[in-house]
Design an enzyme around this catalytic site. Structure first.
Site, PDB file in Angstrom:
ATOM      1  CE  LYS A   1      36.492  14.236 -21.015  1.00 51.01           C
ATOM      2  NZ  LYS A   1      35.717  15.447 -20.782  1.00 51.01           N
TER       3      LYS A   1
ATOM      4  NE  ARG B   1      25.775  18.752 -16.094  1.00 52.45           N
ATOM      5  CZ  ARG B   1      26.733  18.231 -16.836  1.00 52.45           C
ATOM      6  NH1 ARG B   1      26.433  17.428 -17.822  1.00 52.45           N
ATOM      7  NH2 ARG B   1      27.988  18.503 -16.590  1.00 52.45           N
TER       8      ARG B   1
ATOM      9  CB  SER C   1      28.567  14.428 -23.646  1.00 56.58           C
ATOM     10  OG  SER C   1      28.138  15.687 -24.071  1.00 56.58           O
TER      11      SER C   1
ATOM     12  CG  HIS D   1      26.155  20.720 -24.516  1.00 54.87           C
ATOM     13  ND1 HIS D   1      26.431  19.481 -25.026  1.00 54.87           N
ATOM     14  CD2 HIS D   1      26.943  20.854 -23.414  1.00 54.87           C
ATOM     15  CE1 HIS D   1      27.346  18.878 -24.285  1.00 54.87           C
ATOM     16  NE2 HIS D   1      27.670  19.686 -23.292  1.00 54.87           N
TER      17      HIS D   1
HETATM   18  P1  ADP Z   1      29.528  17.083 -20.362  1.00 54.91           P
HETATM   19  O1  ADP Z   1      29.582  17.321 -18.878  1.00 54.91           O
HETATM   20  O2  ADP Z   1      28.141  16.817 -20.861  1.00 54.91           O
HETATM   21  O3  ADP Z   1      30.561  16.126 -20.884  1.00 54.91           O
HETATM   22  P2  ADP Z   1      30.835  19.406 -21.625  1.00 54.91           P
HETATM   23  O4  ADP Z   1      32.202  19.480 -21.092  1.00 54.91           O
HETATM   24  O5  ADP Z   1      30.711  19.234 -23.078  1.00 54.91           O
HETATM   25  O6  ADP Z   1      29.908  18.418 -20.947  1.00 54.91           O
HETATM   26  O7  ADP Z   1      29.947  20.625 -21.158  1.00 54.91           O
HETATM   27  C1  ADP Z   1      30.286  21.918 -21.330  1.00 54.91           C
HETATM   28  C2  ADP Z   1      29.412  22.740 -20.433  1.00 54.91           C
HETATM   29  O8  ADP Z   1      28.057  22.640 -20.873  1.00 54.91           O
HETATM   30  C3  ADP Z   1      29.374  22.279 -18.982  1.00 54.91           C
HETATM   31  O9  ADP Z   1      30.389  22.845 -18.241  1.00 54.91           O
HETATM   32  C4  ADP Z   1      28.065  22.811 -18.538  1.00 54.91           C
HETATM   33  O10 ADP Z   1      28.194  24.186 -18.231  1.00 54.91           O
HETATM   34  C5  ADP Z   1      27.197  22.737 -19.763  1.00 54.91           C
HETATM   35  N1  ADP Z   1      26.303  21.591 -19.771  1.00 54.91           N
HETATM   36  C6  ADP Z   1      26.559  20.317 -20.113  1.00 54.91           C
HETATM   37  N2  ADP Z   1      25.455  19.548 -20.038  1.00 54.91           N
HETATM   38  C7  ADP Z   1      24.460  20.363 -19.611  1.00 54.91           C
HETATM   39  C8  ADP Z   1      23.078  20.176 -19.307  1.00 54.91           C
HETATM   40  N3  ADP Z   1      22.493  18.989 -19.414  1.00 54.91           N
HETATM   41  N4  ADP Z   1      22.387  21.263 -18.908  1.00 54.91           N
HETATM   42  C9  ADP Z   1      22.997  22.458 -18.785  1.00 54.91           C
HETATM   43  N5  ADP Z   1      24.281  22.692 -19.044  1.00 54.91           N
HETATM   44  C10 ADP Z   1      25.015  21.661 -19.447  1.00 54.91           C
END
Ligand code: ADP
Length: 160
Positions: free
Chosen positions: A41, A90, A127, A17
């Site tokens: 969730k 990703r 996450s 992130h």
């Molecule tokens: P997660 O999929 O880790 O539960 P979130 O809903 O918190 O994630 O993620 C928000 C956004 O952050 C995702 O839609 C994606 O665009 C970005 N994101 C999450 N993890 C990564 C990563 N490892 N590399 C790049 N972008 C990421």
């Protein structure tokens, strides 16, 4: 002023992130990171904790602001005059869903989405995976910032 939104659950914020947030902060005048509040969730950290972790970890970028929201992302964008959403991609597996969302958001409100390819170092990082590994005592120190690691260790062994 060019503004962008990085929405997500951030339960908790990971190095993946932060890589995307930092790169967005280089491209836009202001980046708003918004924690999506989803009652249906189950999460490991409360919205307040997720918000605080983001405030701490993004303090190095003066043009990044943290907020929380519920409802539609495009409604948040409209209310705050934000024309673009920045998302990290990703792998190809992210693409189908993200493309559908991006097209829907553009159709609904004219809000565009910018996709950033993830740093290959973090392409496997989510996450959910971090929580699962930490829960069983695995080493996630290279995947999250030190303060987040401390909080994760505090939750290890506790049920969802
Ligand atoms: P997660 O999929 O880790 O539960 P979130 O809903 O918190 O994630 O993620 C928000 C956004 O952050 C995702 O839609 C994606 O665009 C970005 N994101 C999450 N993890 C990564 C990563 N490892 N590399 C790049 N972008 C990421």
């Amino acid at each position: 002023m060019r503004r962008a939104l990085c929405p997500g659950s951030f339960d908790p914020v990971t190095n993946g992130h932060l890589d995307i947030i930092g790169r967005a902060a280089d491209l836009y005048d202001q980046v708003v990171v918004a924690v999506f509040v989803n009652q249906s969730k189950s999460s490991m950290f409360s919205v307040e904790e997720r918000h605080q972790m983001l405030v701490d970890e993004t303090a190095r970028w003066p043009n990044v602001r943290i907020d929380t929201f519920h409802g539609l992302v495009v409604d948040y964008c409209r209310a705050h005059d934000i024309p673009v959403i920045v998302k990290g991609l990703r792998a190809v597996s992210d693409f189908d869903y993200e493309l559908q969302m991006a097209q829907m958001n553009r159709g609904l409100a004219g809000v565009d989405t910018l996709f950033m390819p993830t740093n290959p170092e973090y392409s496997f990082l989510a996450s959910s995976l971090v929580k699962e590994i930490a829960k069983w005592g695995g080493d996630v120190s290279s995947l999250v910032p030190p303060d987040v690691l401390t909080r994760l260790k505090g939750r290890a062994g506790t049920p969802d």
